[in-house]
Design an enzyme around this catalytic site. Structure first.
Site, short mmCIF file in Angstrom:
data_model
loop_
_atom_site.label_atom_id
_atom_site.label_comp_id
_atom_site.label_asym_id
_atom_site.label_seq_id
_atom_site.Cartn_x
_atom_site.Cartn_y
_atom_site.Cartn_z
N ARG A 109 0.90 -1.12 -0.15
CA ARG A 109 0.03 0.20 0.01
C ARG A 109 0.88 1.25 -0.29
O ARG A 109 2.10 1.33 0.63
CB ARG A 109 -1.11 -0.04 1.50
CG ARG A 109 -2.27 -0.97 1.08
CD ARG A 109 -2.95 -0.66 2.46
NE ARG A 109 -2.42 -0.98 3.57
CZ ARG A 109 -2.00 -0.04 4.57
NH1 ARG A 109 -1.99 1.08 4.10
NH2 ARG A 109 -1.18 -0.55 5.60
N TYR A 131 -1.66 -3.78 -6.67
CA TYR A 131 -1.12 -4.57 -5.63
C TYR A 131 -2.14 -4.38 -4.40
O TYR A 131 -2.51 -3.29 -3.98
CB TYR A 131 0.26 -4.28 -5.37
CG TYR A 131 0.50 -5.39 -4.25
CD1 TYR A 131 1.44 -6.48 -4.95
CD2 TYR A 131 0.49 -5.39 -2.79
CE1 TYR A 131 1.94 -7.62 -4.10
CE2 TYR A 131 1.22 -6.29 -2.21
CZ TYR A 131 1.86 -7.50 -2.87
OH TYR A 131 2.39 -8.46 -1.86
N LYS A 150 -9.48 -2.14 1.79
CA LYS A 150 -9.15 -0.82 2.61
C LYS A 150 -10.10 0.38 2.06
O LYS A 150 -10.51 0.95 2.97
CB LYS A 150 -7.73 -0.73 2.66
CG LYS A 150 -6.99 -1.80 3.08
CD LYS A 150 -7.41 -2.12 4.51
CE LYS A 150 -7.02 -3.47 5.02
NZ LYS A 150 -5.91 -3.60 5.79
N HIS A 200 -10.65 -1.99 11.45
CA HIS A 200 -9.65 -2.66 10.92
C HIS A 200 -9.31 -3.88 12.15
O HIS A 200 -8.35 -4.03 12.64
CB HIS A 200 -8.30 -2.04 11.03
CG HIS A 200 -7.21 -2.41 10.00
ND1 HIS A 200 -5.79 -2.09 10.38
CD2 HIS A 200 -7.18 -3.46 9.33
CE1 HIS A 200 -5.22 -2.91 9.51
NE2 HIS A 200 -5.82 -3.82 8.82
N SER A 258 -1.46 -3.15 10.52
CA SER A 258 -1.01 -4.04 9.46
C SER A 258 0.08 -4.78 9.66
O SER A 258 1.17 -4.37 10.41
CB SER A 258 -0.65 -3.12 7.89
OG SER A 258 -1.86 -2.55 7.85
N ARG A 316 2.01 -12.27 -0.44
CA ARG A 316 0.80 -12.39 0.25
C ARG A 316 0.09 -13.80 -0.48
O ARG A 316 0.66 -14.16 -1.67
CB ARG A 316 -0.09 -11.10 -0.16
CG ARG A 316 0.31 -9.89 0.90
CD ARG A 316 -0.61 -9.59 1.92
NE ARG A 316 -0.04 -8.48 2.65
CZ ARG A 316 -0.61 -8.21 3.70
NH1 ARG A 316 -1.74 -8.70 4.12
NH2 ARG A 316 0.09 -7.23 4.49
P1 GTP Z 1 -2.23 -7.50 7.58
O1 GTP Z 1 -2.64 -8.56 6.60
O2 GTP Z 1 -1.13 -6.67 6.84
O3 GTP Z 1 -3.27 -6.50 8.09
O4 GTP Z 1 -1.57 -8.10 8.61
P2 GTP Z 1 -1.93 -8.95 9.94
O5 GTP Z 1 -2.27 -7.93 11.17
O6 GTP Z 1 -3.03 -9.75 9.60
O7 GTP Z 1 -0.64 -9.75 10.39
P3 GTP Z 1 -0.16 -11.24 10.34
O8 GTP Z 1 -1.04 -12.24 11.37
O9 GTP Z 1 -0.37 -11.64 8.81
O10 GTP Z 1 1.19 -11.26 10.82
C1 GTP Z 1 2.05 -10.46 10.28
C2 GTP Z 1 3.51 -10.92 10.98
O11 GTP Z 1 3.58 -10.82 12.35
C3 GTP Z 1 4.00 -12.26 10.62
O12 GTP Z 1 5.17 -12.13 10.12
C4 GTP Z 1 3.73 -13.09 11.55
O13 GTP Z 1 4.52 -14.15 11.72
C5 GTP Z 1 3.89 -11.98 12.92
N1 GTP Z 1 3.31 -12.52 14.03
C6 GTP Z 1 1.92 -12.78 13.96
N2 GTP Z 1 1.66 -13.19 15.47
C7 GTP Z 1 2.44 -13.18 16.35
C8 GTP Z 1 3.01 -13.28 17.45
O14 GTP Z 1 2.21 -13.61 18.56
N3 GTP Z 1 4.36 -13.11 17.68
C9 GTP Z 1 5.22 -12.69 17.09
N4 GTP Z 1 6.39 -12.49 17.66
N5 GTP Z 1 4.96 -12.53 15.64
C10 GTP Z 1 3.93 -12.67 15.25
C1 SPV Z 2 -3.07 -4.22 5.43
O1 SPV Z 2 -1.90 -3.32 4.99
O2 SPV Z 2 -3.56 -4.13 6.57
C2 SPV Z 2 -3.36 -5.35 4.58
C3 SPV Z 2 -2.99 -5.50 3.26
O3 SPV Z 2 -4.53 -6.05 4.91
S1 SPV Z 2 -3.45 -4.76 2.13
O4 SPV Z 2 -4.76 -5.34 1.49
O5 SPV Z 2 -2.66 -4.42 1.03
O6 SPV Z 2 -4.16 -3.25 2.79
MN MN Z 3 -4.95 -5.19 7.26
#
Ligand code: GTP
Ligand code: SPV
Ligand code: MN
Length: 607
Positions: A79, A219, A228, A248, A270, A387
Site C-alpha cells: 500500500r 497490488y 481498505k 480494522h 497491518s 501474500r
Molecule cells: P495485515 O494483513 O497486513 O493486516 O496483517 P495481520 O495483522 O493480519 O498480520 P499477520 O497475522 O499476517 O502477521 C504479520 C507478521 O507478524 C507475520 O510475520 C507473523 O509471523 C508475525 N506475528 C503474528 N503473530 C505473532 C505473534 O504472536 N508473535 C510474534 N512474535 N510475531 C507474530
Molecule cells: C494491510 O495492510 O492492512 C492489509 C494488506 O491487510 S492490504 O490489503 O494491502 O491493505
Molecule cells: Mn490489514
C-alpha cells in the site's frame, strides 16, 4: 479469446449502473468490456488470460493443486499511504490523519489520467457484496478494472458476480470503484507481466459521494478496492453517519472447556498479527478458537443492544512470510491448494516458498524478482509483504456461523501493536471511555505492509490511522457517541502486546498458539470469573494464581512478571508524546480523552 470475452452481456436492469459503466468506458477507452458473473468458466478464462500475459504461472498440480504464482513489479509491492487521498469538500473533514486534496482539482487530475488509460485492455465490471449477500449489515460495490489479476482476486476476496447484481436489483445503491493500472497499450504495444504506473499512483476517496478512484497500482489494498478503500475508508464514513462501526479488526470465536462461546474482535495494525490470531490453534488444552474474519469487522447494533459483527470479506489476503506449521497450521492447510500467491519464491519442484515456511530453506529457488536464489543470497527469497489470496471457505478453522447474515455478538475488543517495551502483555480498560482512550494512544512499529520506513514507532489509533476516511477527532467522538445509545451493551476493551523484546532484541513472549492463554484470561474476564488487579494503567491479570495460565508454558516466572509489570517510568516518559499526539486533532478532540490522559497521569504519579 476476444470473442469469448465480448459474449458476456450485462445481466442487470439497473439503468444507473449501465450508464456509469458506459461513461467510464467512454473515458478510459478499453478494447472490450467484460461483465463478471463469478462463474467457474469465467475463473478459467481469467486464469488463462493471466498465464498468457505472463502475470502468473501455474504451480505444480501435485505440490500445490489449482494454485498460481504472480510476481509484481518491484515498484508495486505494498500500500502507498503517501499516495492515498481523502477528497472531502472541506479539508477539516479529512483531518490531519489523511492527505487531502480539493475534490474538484483531484477530479480534473484523475480525468486526465484515466482518459484512454485502458486502451488495449479489457475493462472488467466486477459487482460485489461486502458482507453476506443480502445481509442488513452488507453493502454492494461495483469495481471497474483493467486488471485480470484484480478481477480474479476480487472473486476470492468478495462475493463477486451475478448474485451481487441480483441483490442490487434495478435501483439499489452501490459504491462505484474505478481502477486502472495506468498503463495503456498503444498501437498494439507489447504488454509487461505486471503493468502498473510506478510514478503516478493515486488512491482516491470522495467520502461525501462515496466514490473510489485508484490509478497506477495493481497490488493489494491499492487495487482490490472492496478491502481498505471501501470496507474501511468509505465504510467508516457511512458508519459515522449511520451509527455503526467499520473497523480494522479480526473476529474470532472462543469456546471454553465448559463449552461456552464468546466472540472477540481485535484491532492490530497491518502485519501485526490479525490473521495469525484469527486462526490460532490454542496451546491451552480444551480451549477452541474459530475464525470469523482476519482483517475487517463491520459492527451494527442488534435489538439487544450488543454490537453484531460480520466479516465483509470472503477470502484472506494474508502475509506469507512467517506462515509455517508452528505459527499458523490452519493457514498452512488453507493454502495447500486453490491459492494465488504473490511475490513468493518458486522452488525447483514447482511449489512456493517463503522465509519462515519451513525450518530448512530450499537449496535453490527462483526469488520473487524471478532471479536465482540460494540460502547464501543476500536478499530474501520472498518479498516480506508477499501474500496469499485464498477463499475463506478453505480455512479449516472457520466457525460455521461465519457467514450468518445476522453477524455475531461481540463481547470484547482487543487493541494491540508492536511495542518492544512499556506496554504489558495484556491490560483491560475500566470502561468504554477508558478503552476509547487506550485505542486513541495506540502506537506500533511500522511494518513492510506499507511503503516507507520499517520499525519506526508511530501512533496508530485503533489501527485505523491509514484507514479512517475522515477526521480522527470525529472518529474518537463517534466511538464515544455510539456507547451513549439507549440500551447499548458495549464490548469490554483489552490492550494486548505480543511483541515485547529483551535487551538482545529477542521476543519475551512466544506468541502464536500461546496467545490462547491471554484469550482465555480475556474470556474469563468477560464471563465474570476472571481475576484482575487495579493499576494506574488499568486492570491487569495477577501474576501467578488466578492470572494467565502458565502450565506447560516455556516462559520463566521472572519474564512473566516483566511482561505483566506496569513500567511506571516508561509510561510517564510517554505522556508528553500522548499529549502532543492527541493535540494534533485540535478542536475536534473529545475533551473526555484529555480528561482520561490527565487522570492517567495523576494515577501514575500517585504510584
Ligand atoms: P495485515 O494483513 O497486513 O493486516 O496483517 P495481520 O495483522 O493480519 O498480520 P499477520 O497475522 O499476517 O502477521 C504479520 C507478521 O507478524 C507475520 O510475520 C507473523 O509471523 C508475525 N506475528 C503474528 N503473530 C505473532 C505473534 O504472536 N508473535 C510474534 N512474535 N510475531 C507474530
Ligand atoms: C494491510 O495492510 O492492512 C492489509 C494488506 O491487510 S492490504 O490489503 O494491502 O491493505
Ligand atoms: Mn490489514
Amino acid at each position: 479469446m476476444a470473442n469469448t470475452v465480448s459474449q458476456h452481456q450485462a445481466r442487470t436492469a439497473h439503468p444507473g449502473l449501465k450508464a456509469w459503466v458506459d461513461e467510464i468506458a467512454t473515458l478510459t477507452q478499453p478494447d472490450q468490456v467484460h461483465w463478471c458473473d463469478g462463474s467457474v468458466e469465467e475463473q478459467g478464462l481469467l486464469v488463462q488470460t493471466l498465464i498468457d500475459a505472463g502475470t502468473v504461472e501455474k504451480l505444480s498440480e501435485t505440490r500445490r493443486p489449482g494454485s498460481l504464482l504472480a510476481r509484481s513489479d518491484p515498484a508495486d509491492v505494498a500500500r502507498v499511504e503517501d499516495r492515498t487521498f481523502i477528497c472531502a469538500q472541506r479539508e477539516v473533514d479529512a483531518g490531519p490523519n489523511n492527505h487531502w486534496r480539493d475534490p474538484e482539482e483531484m477530479r480534473a487530475t484523475l480525468h486526465a489520467l484515466f482518459e484512454g488509460s485502458m486502451r488495449g485492455r479489457t475493462m472488467y465490471v466486477v459487482p460485489f457484496s461486502m458482507g453476506p449477500l443480502g445481509s442488513p449489515i452488507s453493502y454492494i460495490g461495483v469495481q471497474l478494472t483493467d486488471s485480470a489479476y484484480v478481477a480474479l482476486s476480487m472473486r476470492v476476496m468478495t462475493r463477486m458476480g451475478q448474485p451481487a447484481l441480483d441483490v442490487l436489483g434495478a435501483d439499489g445503491d452501490f459504491v462505484p470503484c474505478v481502477h486502472s493500472v495506468g498503463a495503456p497499450l498503444l498501437d498494439g504495444a507489447k504488454d509487461v507481466p505486471w503493468p502498473c504506473n510506478g510514478e503516478n499512483k493515486y488512491i482516491v476517496h470522495y467520502p461525501e459521494t462515496r466514490e473510489i478512484w485508484s490509478f497506477g497500482s495493481g497490488y493489494g489494498g491499492n487495487a482490490l478496492l472492496g478491502k481498505k478503500c471501501f470496507a474501511l475508508r468509505i465504510a467508516s464514513v457511512m458508519a459515522r453517519d449511520e451509527g455503526w462501526l467499520a473497523e480494522h479488526m479480526l473476529i474470532l470465536k472462543v469456546t471454553s472447556p465448559e463449552g461456552e462461546a464468546r466472540y472477540i474482535a481485535g484491532a492490530f495494525p497491518s502485519a501485526c498479527g490479525k490473521t495469525n490470531l484469527a486462526m490460532v490453534v490454542p496451546t491451552l488444552p480444551d480451549w477452541k478458537v474459530e475464525t470469523i474474519g482476519d482483517d475487517i469487522a463491520w459492527m451494527k447494533f442488534g435489538e439487544d443492544g450488543q454490537l453484531y459483527a460480520v466479516n465483509p470479506e470472503s477470502g484472506f489476503f494474508g502475509v506469507a512470510p512467517g506462515t509455517g506449521a508452528r505459527t499458523n497450521p490452519n493457514a498452512v492447510d488453507m493454502v495447500s491448494r486453490d491459492t494465488v500467491f504473490t511475490n513468493c519464491a518458486r522452488t525447483d519442484d514447482g511449489d512456493v516458498w517463503w522465509e519462515g515456511m519451513t525450518g530448512e530453506p530450499p537449496a535453490h529457488a527462483i526469488d520473487w524478482r524471478g532471479q536465482d536464489w540460494t540460502p547464501d543470497s543476500e536478499s530474501p527469497a520472498a518479498h516480506p509483504n508477499a501474500r496469499f489470496t485464498v477463499q475463506a471457505a478453505r480455512c479449516p478453522s472457520m466457525a460455521p456461523e461465519w457467514e450468518d447474515p445476522a453477524g455475531v455478538p461481540i463481547s470484547a475488543i482487543m487493541l494491540g501493536g508492536r511495542r518492544p517495551n512499556v506496554i504489558p502483555l495484556v491490560h483491560e480498560a475500566t470502561d468504554w471511555e477508558h478503552g476509547t482512550f487506550m485505542g486513541s494512544i495506540m502506537s506500533s512499529e511500522t511494518t513492510i505492509a506499507q511503503a516507507g520506513e520499517v520499525g519506526k514507532l508511530r501512533f496508530d489509533p485503533m489501527a485505523m490511522l491509514p484507514f479512517c476516511g475522515y477526521h480522527m477527532g470525529d472518529y474518537f467522538a463517534h466511538w464515544l457517541t455510539v456507547a451513549q445509545r439507549e440500551g447499548a451493551r458495549m464490548p469490554r476493551i483489552f490492550y494486548v502486546n505480543w511483541f515485547r523484546r529483551d535487551d538482545d532484541g529477542a521476543f519475551l513472549w512466544p506468541g502464536f498458539g500461546e496467545n490462547s492463554r491471554v484469550l482465555a484470561w480475556i474470556f474469563r474476564r468477560i464471563t465474570g470469573e476472571g481475576e484482575a488487579v487495579q493499576t494506574p494503567i488499568g486492570l491487569l491479570p495477577p501474576v501467578g494464581e488466578g492470572g494467565i495460565e502458565t502450565d506447560g508454558l516455556d516462559v520463566s516466572p521472572e519474564t512473566m512478571a516483566e511482561l505483566l509489570a506496569v513500567d511506571t517510568e516508561g509510561w510517564l516518559a510517554q505522556l508528553p508524546q500522548f499529549r502532543e499526539h492527541l493535540e494534533r486533532f485540535g478542536d475536534k478532540l473529545p475533551p473526555e480523552l484529555i480528561a482520561q490522559l490527565d487522570a492517567l497521569e495523576e494515577r501514575l504519579r500517585a504510584g
